[in-house]
Design an enzyme around this catalytic site. Structure first.
Site, PDB file in Angstrom:
ATOM      1  N   GLU A 173       1.018  -1.221   0.211  1.00 55.80           N
ATOM      2  CA  GLU A 173      -0.014  -0.088  -0.107  1.00 55.80           C
ATOM      3  C   GLU A 173       0.810   1.196   0.081  1.00 55.80           C
ATOM      4  OE1 GLU A 173      -3.056  -0.583   3.280  1.00 55.80           O
ATOM      5  OE2 GLU A 173      -4.245  -1.745   1.919  1.00 55.80           O
ATOM      6  N   GLU A 362      -5.347  -8.675  -1.504  1.00 58.34           N
ATOM      7  CA  GLU A 362      -6.043  -8.250  -0.269  1.00 58.34           C
ATOM      8  C   GLU A 362      -7.574  -7.964  -0.325  1.00 58.34           C
ATOM      9  OE1 GLU A 362      -4.408  -5.706   2.833  1.00 58.34           O
ATOM     10  OE2 GLU A 362      -2.557  -6.127   2.353  1.00 58.34           O
TER      11      GLU A 362
HETATM   12  C1  BG6 Z   1      -4.536  -3.305   4.619  1.00 54.99           C
HETATM   13  C2  BG6 Z   1      -3.166  -3.626   5.111  1.00 54.99           C
HETATM   14  O1  BG6 Z   1      -4.688  -1.874   4.729  1.00 54.99           O
HETATM   15  O2  BG6 Z   1      -5.455  -3.591   5.559  1.00 54.99           O
HETATM   16  C3  BG6 Z   1      -3.147  -4.777   6.182  1.00 54.99           C
HETATM   17  O3  BG6 Z   1      -2.260  -3.941   4.255  1.00 54.99           O
HETATM   18  C4  BG6 Z   1      -4.253  -4.540   6.948  1.00 54.99           C
HETATM   19  O4  BG6 Z   1      -2.048  -4.952   6.750  1.00 54.99           O
HETATM   20  C5  BG6 Z   1      -5.663  -4.811   6.214  1.00 54.99           C
HETATM   21  O5  BG6 Z   1      -4.216  -5.600   8.110  1.00 54.99           O
HETATM   22  C6  BG6 Z   1      -6.840  -4.691   7.025  1.00 54.99           C
HETATM   23  O6  BG6 Z   1      -6.876  -3.387   7.940  1.00 54.99           O
HETATM   24  P1  BG6 Z   1      -7.031  -3.798   9.457  1.00 54.99           P
HETATM   25  O7  BG6 Z   1      -6.883  -2.691  10.123  1.00 54.99           O
HETATM   26  O8  BG6 Z   1      -8.431  -4.466   9.578  1.00 54.99           O
HETATM   27  O9  BG6 Z   1      -6.355  -4.821  10.125  1.00 54.99           O
END
Ligand code: BG6
Length: 467
Positions: A173, A362
């Site tokens: 990111e 993701e």
């Molecule tokens: C993304 C990141 O922004 O979102 C991850 O690359 C992160 O590292 C994921 O865990 C989900 O966000 P969160 O805050 O729910 O863990």
């Protein structure tokens, strides 16, 4: 849903070293910037004292339990696992001449374990962390010297794992530095825009140098960038809203433009001028940037809206970006708006813009799970979320978009990045640990575990198109 997933589609899941491994000082690892953020990626920088402990210090103890976890991923049929290398395991302070052999050996063991099951690694070089030593001694990415330290690290791991890892990503990111400068580029939260864009520039050059090194060192290797795919819609069809939306989308597309096209886009000149931002860019930097990525990867959790009217601007509780809520969408328990169609739209936007293969690295739903008296976890909400997003991936494939794979976020429960909590769970596999760090760390299959196994085994044919 007419789109068929290609036969070699890389199904799997994604985690990050600092959110799963624990073992934060084991086998010679140095402190990373993440270790100084016990409250998460937006949290204050907290000095470490002996005896202090934070939830990430042990996380889910993946460092020691990975054989069991990889076996569970294999049971679901994973073709691919995305994780990151903790840079501070390899270069504990960041500026050493030689790497830490014990750190390198850990990832050898991990990749060998994955190979036993035919699971391909997709490896992020830097996922929200860097050696803390580099921020103390050099000011993180604010210093040009950090480019060289990163290149040394990248070359070291490419050389070491070139026969085990064929898919790489540079910075997780990368556009997030605009919102959390310490996490992204190792700068204090109150740094001014010139300092942040200068650090970002150094990171973009480092990313391009890593791309070059990967192409030189890894036979058949492919390397991508990683964007937070925070796609924005205009709140209304007022031309002012449309223009403002284009401007704000360019805030993050800028990173992809440099990494995929090899130069700063023209629109940045006006942006820098009007915001009084000075960035020192050398001719050598411009040459380096010409080495472009092989594919685009991104995270996608939600979309958001934009209005040019300050009166209407109301901050949503969003993932990193302050987005105006969309009145047509429902939200998760954490206020993240759920928009499966947005994923199809985003895939099309990125493919139209770059004409490079895309990898969704993701996507997932953070939710509170309940363990029933019989031990089962019936996470239908997660199944629905993932099903609906994957149906839209199939639609995008039918639109003609080239999609390499899909790694859902957090296939096993892990420490959340934004709040450093365990109760925000993404996994198909439940981990017995709470926000205070209590629990046996036992792993347990959720209902979604069997659902995802079927999706992978049927190569997406078991997905359900909703009426
Ligand atoms: C993304 C990141 O922004 O979102 C991850 O690359 C992160 O590292 C994921 O865990 C989900 O966000 P969160 O805050 O729910 O863990």
């Amino acid at each position: 849903m007419n789109g068929k997933f290609p036969h070699d589609f890389l199904w799997g899941g994604a985690v990050a070293a600092n959110q799963v491994e624990g073992a934060y000082l084991t086998d010679g690892k140095g402190l990373s910037t993440s270790d100084l953020q016990p409250q998460g990626i937006f949290g204050a920088i907290t000095p470490r004292h002996e005896g202090d402990s934070g939830i990430k210090d042990l996380a889910i103890d993946f460092y020691h339990r990975y054989p069991q976890d990889i076996a569970l991923f294999a049971e679901m049929g994973f073709k691919c696992l995305r994780t990151s290398i903790a840079w501070a395991r390899i270069f504990p302070q960041g500026d050493e001449e030689t790497p830490n052999e014990a750190g390198l050996a850990f990832y050898d063991r991990l990749f060998d374990e994955m190979a036993k099951y035919g699971i391909q690694p997709l490896i992020t070089l830097s996922h929200y962390e860097m050696p803390y030593g580099l921020t103390q001694k050099y000011g993180g990415w604010g210093s040009r010297a950090t480019i060289g330290f990163f290149e040394r690290y990248a070359r070291t791991v490419f050389e070491r794992y070139k026969h085990k890892v064929k898919h790489w990503l540079t910075f997780n990111e990368i556009n997030m530095s605009l919102h959390a400068p310490f996490t992204g580029v190792g700068l204090p939260a109150d740094s001014d825009k010139s300092a942040i864009y200068q650090a970002i520039h150094h990171q973009l050059v480092a990313s391009a140098r890593a791309v070059k090194a990967c192409h030189e060192l890894v036979p058949g290797g492919k390397i991508g960038n990683m964007l937070l795919g925070g796609i924005l819609y205009p709140l209304s069809c007022k031309p002012e809203d449309l223009l403002e939306t284009q401007r704000q989308n360019r805030d993050w597309l800028f990173f992809g433009d440099v990494q995929a096209r090899g130069a700063y886009p023209a629109y940045m000149q006006r942006f820098f001028r009007e915001n009084g931002i000075q960035v020192a860019i050398t001719e050598e930097d411009r040459q380096a940037l010409r080495e472009t990525i092989d594919f685009i990867s991104f995270s996608y959790y939600m979309s958001g809206c934009v209005t040019a009217d300050p009166e209407q601007y109301e901050t949503a509780r969003g993932n990193i970006l302050d987005m105006v809520p969309n009145p047509h969408l429902a939200s998760s328990e954490w206020g993240w708006q759920i928009d499966p169609i947005g994923l199809r739209y985003l895939l099309n936007v990125l493919y139209d813009r770059y004409q490079k293969p895309l990898f969704i690295v993701e996507n997932g739903l953070g939710a509170k799970d309940r363990v029933e008296a019989d031990g089962s976890i019936n996470d239908d909400y997660r199944i629905n979320y993932l099903n609906d997003h994957l149906v839209q991936v199939a639609e995008a494939i039918d639109d003609g978009v080239e999609v390499m794979g899909y790694t859902s976020w957090g296939p096993i429960d892990l420490v959340s990045a934004s709040k450093a909590e365990m109760s925000k769970r993404y996994g198909f596999i439940y981990v017995d640990r709470d926000d205070a760090g209590n629990g046996s760390l036992e792993r347990r299959r959720k209902k979604s575990f069997y659902w995802y196994r079927d999706v992978i085994h049927s190569n997406g044919n078991s997905l359900k198109q909703k009426g």
